[in-house]
Design an enzyme around this catalytic site. Structure first.
Site, PDB file in Angstrom:
ATOM      1  CG  HIS A 160      -0.631  -0.460   2.463  1.00  0.00           C
ATOM      2  ND1 HIS A 160       0.462   0.033   3.142  1.00  0.00           N
ATOM      3  CD2 HIS A 160      -1.203  -1.366   3.291  1.00  0.00           C
ATOM      4  CE1 HIS A 160       0.568  -0.555   4.310  1.00  0.00           C
ATOM      5  NE2 HIS A 160      -0.433  -1.418   4.423  1.00  0.00           N
TER       6      HIS A 160
ATOM      7  CG  ASN B 274      -1.646   4.620   2.865  1.00  0.00           C
ATOM      8  OD1 ASN B 274      -2.062   4.365   1.745  1.00  0.00           O
ATOM      9  ND2 ASN B 274      -2.009   5.701   3.519  1.00  0.00           N
TER      10      ASN B 274
ATOM     11  CG  ASP C 143      -9.537   4.173  -0.006  1.00  0.00           C
ATOM     12  OD1 ASP C 143      -8.565   4.891  -0.341  1.00  0.00           O
ATOM     13  OD2 ASP C 143      -9.712   3.758   1.159  1.00  0.00           O
TER      14      ASP C 143
ATOM     15  CG  ASP D 126      -5.303  -2.739   3.402  1.00  0.00           C
ATOM     16  OD1 ASP D 126      -5.352  -3.852   3.969  1.00  0.00           O
ATOM     17  OD2 ASP D 126      -4.748  -1.756   3.911  1.00  0.00           O
TER      18      ASP D 126
ATOM     19  CB  ALA E 134      -8.219   0.130  10.673  1.00  0.00           C
ATOM     20  N   GLY E 135      -7.295  -0.460   7.140  1.00  0.00           N
ATOM     21  CA  GLY E 135      -7.809  -1.136   5.965  1.00  0.00           C
ATOM     22  C   GLY E 135      -8.884  -0.293   5.309  1.00  0.00           C
TER      23      GLY E 135
END
Length: 368
Positions: free
Chosen positions: A204, A207, A235, A259, A293-294
């Site tokens: 990712h 991040n 996203d 994720d 968180a994801g």
């Protein structure tokens, strides 16, 4: 038989896709430009290499939820995926891997194919956990070899600055395991050294890694300067569209992942993410302190987001299908041509999913 705009490795074909015994047999039709007609689309099925959960279930909760997770993601166009673990005690990781090892040997009806495992922890920097539970520790080759005996681990996330990890990257890369740099406080130089040792991607991107500064380029700088592959969560919460554009210009085979967590496909509320309880609200998933968180991203929405920020549909598809397949070294998925698995997504002109086909089995979507 209806005609579609079918995306092939050689470009768009206006016609029909034929399949038998789970494989594409032929694609009948002629080259076309989809802008010249109003036909719906057929694209290669999406391949998600970073899935923690879905449909209210988390991978770390065990085998009873695996089929629900795989079905949930199939409903959103993911035809194959990697089940992704969280940082946890060794005994717990071993137990989950043993269950995943058995599950990966088969595919239940109306579920995505689980190709293997992405071991996201515990070989990460405890100072860059993100939403990972605090069970990080330095990697041991003997421990990893035990894990490899339990399940088909395709990807391992690792922090290269931890003592011994660069040597471990060399050892594992020779065995065909993909080592990804992530959850790291490493420097630019440490990132480059890991790539030279055999690391092949970044977990990712942007991040949970040391950021880009013009005098301290960090791990992000190493990725933008040197990477061929990296995963990114599109996203539009985890990464700003402008930063996505930077990565697209810098990393030739940037591919996209969700994720995704147990909250994917579910209403707002509290869900499990490993040993954490996370909250889904306002389109995201967060820890109590607000840390992302994801995600609740699905691959069909990832496609629409990429098109929204300006990617041609064919390129957006490539970054959700062909590039992740190429990264894993899989030639029979991620593209539609004779001989490949018949994994495909059917979309209307608004890029809304109407059906998904996995290994020749078609799931018509009720809300289509």
């Amino acid at each position: 038989m209806s005609e579609f705009n079918i995306l092939t490795p050689d470009g768009w074909i206006r016609g029909q896709l034929q399949h038998r015994d789970g494989r594409v047999t032929r694609i009948d039709g002629a080259p076309c430009d989809p802008q010249d007609n109003d036909l719906p689309y057929v694209l290669p099925g999406f391949i998600d290499l970073h899935v923690h959960g879905g449909g209210g279930n988390d991978i770390m909760e065990g085998a009873e939820g695996f089929a629900t997770i795989a079905h949930t993601h199939l409903r959103f166009g993911t035809t194959s995926m990697l089940a992704t673990t969280m940082t946890a005690p060794a005994a717990e990781i071993g137990q989950i891997l043993e269950q995943l090892g058995g599950y990966c040997q088969r595919r239940a009806s109306e579920t995505a194919r689980v190709l293997g495992v992405h071991l996201e922890g515990p070989y990460i920097n405890p100072g860059k956990l993100g939403a990972q539970p605090n069970h990080a520790h330095a990697a041991l080759l003997s421990e990893i070899e035990h894990y490899l005996s339990l399940a088909p681990i395709k990807v391992i996330t690792i922090a290269p600055e931890i003592a011994g990890h660069v040597e471990l990257i060399k050892a594992l890369a020779s065995q065909g395991v993909r080592l990804q740099i992530g959850h790291t406080l490493g420097s630019y130089e440490e990132g480059v050294k890991a790539l030279e040792a055999g690391a092949t991607s970044f977990t990712h991107l942007y991040n949970a890694m040391s950021p880009l500064h013009h005098r301290e380029p960090g791990i992000v700088g190493a990725a933008l300067a040197h990477a061929r592959y990296a995963e990114l969560i599109p996203d539009l919460l985890h990464v700003h569209p402008g930063a996505i554009r930077v990565a697209l210009r810098s990393i030739p085979c940037l591919y996209c992942v969700t994720d995704s967590t147990a909250a994917t496909g579910m209403p707002d509320g509290e869900y499990k993410l490993g040993s954490h309880t996370v909250t889904k609200c306002l389109g995201g998933v967060r820890l109590p302190d607000g840390t992302l968180a994801g995600s609740t991203l699905t691959m069909d929405q990832a496609l629409r987001n990429l098109v929204k920020i300006g990617l041609p549909l064919a390129e957006a598809s490539q970054r959700l299908s062909q590039f992740p397949a190429d990264y894993l070294g899989i030639e029979e998925r991620g593209r539609l041509q004779p001989g490949t698995w018949a994994d495909a997504v059917y979309l209307d002109r608004h890029l809304k999913l109407t059906a998904v086909m996995v290994e020749g089995e078609t799931l018509e979507l009720e809300n289509a």
